[in-house]
Design a protein around this motif. Sequence first.
Motif, PDB file in Angstrom:
ATOM      1  N   GLU A  43       0.825  -1.211   0.000  1.00 11.79           N
ATOM      2  CA  GLU A  43       0.000   0.000   0.000  1.00 11.79           C
ATOM      3  C   GLU A  43       0.863   1.266   0.000  1.00 11.79           C
ATOM      4  OE1 GLU A  43      -3.055   0.193   3.011  1.00 11.79           O
ATOM      5  OE2 GLU A  43      -3.864   2.058   2.174  1.00 11.79           O
ATOM      6  N   ASN A  44       1.959   1.270   0.727  1.00 11.90           N
ATOM      7  CA  ASN A  44       2.860   2.431   0.789  1.00 11.90           C
ATOM      8  C   ASN A  44       4.349   2.080   0.743  1.00 11.90           C
ATOM      9  OD1 ASN A  44       1.020   4.820   1.259  1.00 11.90           O
ATOM     10  ND2 ASN A  44       0.350   3.508   2.956  1.00 11.90           N
ATOM     11  N   LYS A  47       6.850   2.893  -2.211  1.00  6.80           N
ATOM     12  CA  LYS A  47       6.793   4.255  -2.752  1.00  6.80           C
ATOM     13  C   LYS A  47       8.136   4.964  -2.540  1.00  6.80           C
ATOM     14  CE  LYS A  47       1.771   4.567  -2.317  1.00  6.80           C
ATOM     15  NZ  LYS A  47       0.617   5.101  -1.535  1.00  6.80           N
ATOM     16  N   HIS A  80       4.570  -0.850  -6.808  1.00  8.18           N
ATOM     17  CA  HIS A  80       3.852   0.434  -6.798  1.00  8.18           C
ATOM     18  C   HIS A  80       4.592   1.390  -5.870  1.00  8.18           C
ATOM     19  CE1 HIS A  80       0.340   3.114  -6.780  1.00  8.18           C
ATOM     20  NE2 HIS A  80       0.454   3.192  -5.479  1.00  8.18           N
ATOM     21  N   TRP A  84       6.211   9.562  -9.222  1.00  9.45           N
ATOM     22  CA  TRP A  84       4.904  10.079  -8.785  1.00  9.45           C
ATOM     23  C   TRP A  84       5.119  11.460  -8.172  1.00  9.45           C
ATOM     24  CZ3 TRP A  84       1.910   7.746  -3.994  1.00  9.45           C
ATOM     25  CH2 TRP A  84       0.550   8.116  -4.057  1.00  9.45           C
ATOM     26  N   GLN A  87       3.929  11.601  -2.223  1.00 10.38           N
ATOM     27  CA  GLN A  87       4.773  10.747  -1.374  1.00 10.38           C
ATOM     28  C   GLN A  87       6.224  10.722  -1.850  1.00 10.38           C
ATOM     29  OE1 GLN A  87       1.264   7.689  -0.885  1.00 10.38           O
ATOM     30  NE2 GLN A  87       2.571   7.402   0.916  1.00 10.38           N
ATOM     31  N   ASN A 126       2.828   7.082 -11.978  1.00  9.22           N
ATOM     32  CA  ASN A 126       1.513   7.145 -11.350  1.00  9.22           C
ATOM     33  C   ASN A 126       0.941   8.556 -11.465  1.00  9.22           C
ATOM     34  OD1 ASN A 126      -0.495   5.765  -9.786  1.00  9.22           O
ATOM     35  ND2 ASN A 126       0.309   6.619  -7.876  1.00  9.22           N
ATOM     36  N   GLU A 127      -0.299   8.661 -11.906  1.00  5.49           N
ATOM     37  CA  GLU A 127      -1.098   9.899 -11.783  1.00  5.49           C
ATOM     38  C   GLU A 127      -0.472  11.131 -12.423  1.00  5.49           C
ATOM     39  OE1 GLU A 127      -1.897  10.250  -7.568  1.00  5.49           O
ATOM     40  OE2 GLU A 127      -3.250   8.522  -7.591  1.00  5.49           O
ATOM     41  N   GLN A 204      -7.019   2.706 -11.515  1.00  2.00           N
ATOM     42  CA  GLN A 204      -7.134   2.603 -10.055  1.00  2.00           C
ATOM     43  C   GLN A 204      -8.547   2.213  -9.639  1.00  2.00           C
ATOM     44  OE1 GLN A 204      -5.548   6.036  -8.003  1.00  2.00           O
ATOM     45  NE2 GLN A 204      -3.569   5.925  -9.072  1.00  2.00           N
ATOM     46  N   GLU A 235      -6.628  -0.555  -7.992  1.00  2.00           N
ATOM     47  CA  GLU A 235      -6.837  -0.062  -6.620  1.00  2.00           C
ATOM     48  C   GLU A 235      -8.325   0.025  -6.311  1.00  2.00           C
ATOM     49  OE1 GLU A 235      -4.628   3.578  -5.898  1.00  2.00           O
ATOM     50  OE2 GLU A 235      -2.917   2.873  -7.072  1.00  2.00           O
ATOM     51  N   TRP A 265      -8.248  -2.163  -2.957  1.00  2.00           N
ATOM     52  CA  TRP A 265      -7.291  -1.339  -2.211  1.00  2.00           C
ATOM     53  C   TRP A 265      -7.462  -1.507  -0.697  1.00  2.00           C
ATOM     54  CZ3 TRP A 265      -2.952  -0.399  -4.110  1.00  2.00           C
ATOM     55  CH2 TRP A 265      -2.091   0.574  -3.590  1.00  2.00           C
ATOM     56  N   TRP A 273      -8.065   3.275   3.070  1.00  2.00           N
ATOM     57  CA  TRP A 273      -7.623   4.670   3.183  1.00  2.00           C
ATOM     58  C   TRP A 273      -8.831   5.612   3.273  1.00  2.00           C
ATOM     59  CZ3 TRP A 273      -6.546   8.195  -1.461  1.00  2.00           C
ATOM     60  CH2 TRP A 273      -7.345   7.864  -2.548  1.00  2.00           C
TER      61      TRP A 273
HETATM   62  C1  XIL Z   1      -2.793   5.776  -0.523  1.00  2.00           C
HETATM   63  C2  XIL Z   1      -2.646   4.846   0.667  1.00  2.00           C
HETATM   64  O1  XIL Z   1      -3.747   3.956   0.678  1.00  2.00           O
HETATM   65  C3  XIL Z   1      -2.624   5.647   1.951  1.00  2.00           C
HETATM   66  O2  XIL Z   1      -2.298   4.797   3.055  1.00  2.00           O
HETATM   67  C4  XIL Z   1      -1.588   6.773   1.859  1.00  2.00           C
HETATM   68  O3  XIL Z   1      -1.690   7.580   3.021  1.00  2.00           O
HETATM   69  C5  XIL Z   1      -1.804   7.618   0.629  1.00  2.00           C
HETATM   70  O4  XIL Z   1      -1.797   6.775  -0.519  1.00  2.00           O
HETATM   71  N1  XIL Z   1      -3.635   6.385  -5.505  1.00  2.00           N
HETATM   72  C6  XIL Z   1      -2.526   5.590  -5.362  1.00  2.00           C
HETATM   73  C7  XIL Z   1      -2.227   4.970  -4.042  1.00  2.00           C
HETATM   74  O5  XIL Z   1      -1.831   5.303  -6.350  1.00  2.00           O
HETATM   75  O6  XIL Z   1      -0.832   4.846  -3.820  1.00  2.00           O
HETATM   76  C8  XIL Z   1      -2.856   5.744  -2.912  1.00  2.00           C
HETATM   77  O7  XIL Z   1      -2.638   5.028  -1.714  1.00  2.00           O
HETATM   78  C9  XIL Z   1      -4.324   5.965  -3.187  1.00  2.00           C
HETATM   79  C10 XIL Z   1      -4.527   6.760  -4.448  1.00  2.00           C
END
Ligand code: XIL
Length: 299
Positions: A43-44, A47, A80, A84, A87, A126-127, A204, A235, A265, A273
């Motif tokens: 999840e994190n 990163k 993942h 980005w 983060q 990402n994004e 996502q 996600e 997710w 989240w």
């Molecule tokens: C989120 C996590 O779930 C959280 O714990 C963190 O605080 C922030 O990131 N898009 C993404 C993910 O690509 O990495 C994100 O995850 C949610 C949105």
Amino acid sequence: ESTLGRAAAQSGRYFGTAIASGRLNDSTYTTIAGRQFNSVTAENEMKIDATEPQQGQFNFTAGDRVYNWAVQNGKQVRGHTLAWHSQQPGWMQNLSGGALRQAMTNHINGVMGHYKGKITQWDVVNEAFADGTSGARRDSNLQRSGNDWIEVAFRTARAADPAAKLCYNDYNVENWTWAKTQAMYAMVRDFKQRGVPIDCVGFQAHFNSGSPYNSNFRTTLQSFAALGVDVAVTELDIQGASATTYADVTSDCLAVPRCLGITVWGVRDTDSWRPEHSPLLFNGDGSKKAAYTSVLNAL
Ligand code: XIL
């Protein structure tokens, strides 16, 4: 016993979840995750801020915890994410231009090198697109380093681990009529035409009242697949966890031969989240929600 992972495997797909290293000592969590899913995304923990907290000093402690748990429990791992706007560690937030470009490629090489040959798919970028109707790139230090930052990231990634599928991943790109979706489509088409190495697109699929599921998601998946890339739902969570919508998303993936699989997710609503949306397949007490049965029946 039928499980999400086993049901997905019947059509050669996976059904995955995001795993948080801090929950791996919660036995209710690990029991459900261990049984039900056959793919894991950290999840994190993989990163940029987690893996390179100080410039040039990589730390894979938490990432390896998730990776090792996944492999010891027979699951494949999605990586993942490598480049980005969010983060980023403080040192990277303060970089720009050529120094940032160099730091980005060094980061990709460092993380992909550590996990070389072990990751099925990497979310390389990402994004990178803006929300709304502009179809523009999202403003960020990476974007300001030069419009070619995305293709540089993909070319670097291909050389770092030739065995990994390289994905572009984004949100609010599920609805075929949205400008952001069309902008992403134009980028992928251009990359395929010019030979920039890209293998997959991750959707996502964070569905909520502001960006609800639309049945044209299937058209989106089919249209990207027709460009010659795999697609994946990376996600998934749905505000309110409508059983019908969960089944629809599952059917959309199954309708597209190049849809590799689905990742939700998180495990329980309390792991999400967005816990206030109760968007996942299991209640906080670990019991199955209606959406769970609905997904299983659709697989
Ligand atoms: C989120 C996590 O779930 C959280 O714990 C963190 O605080 C922030 O990131 N898009 C993404 C993910 O690509 O990495 C994100 O995850 C949610 C949105």
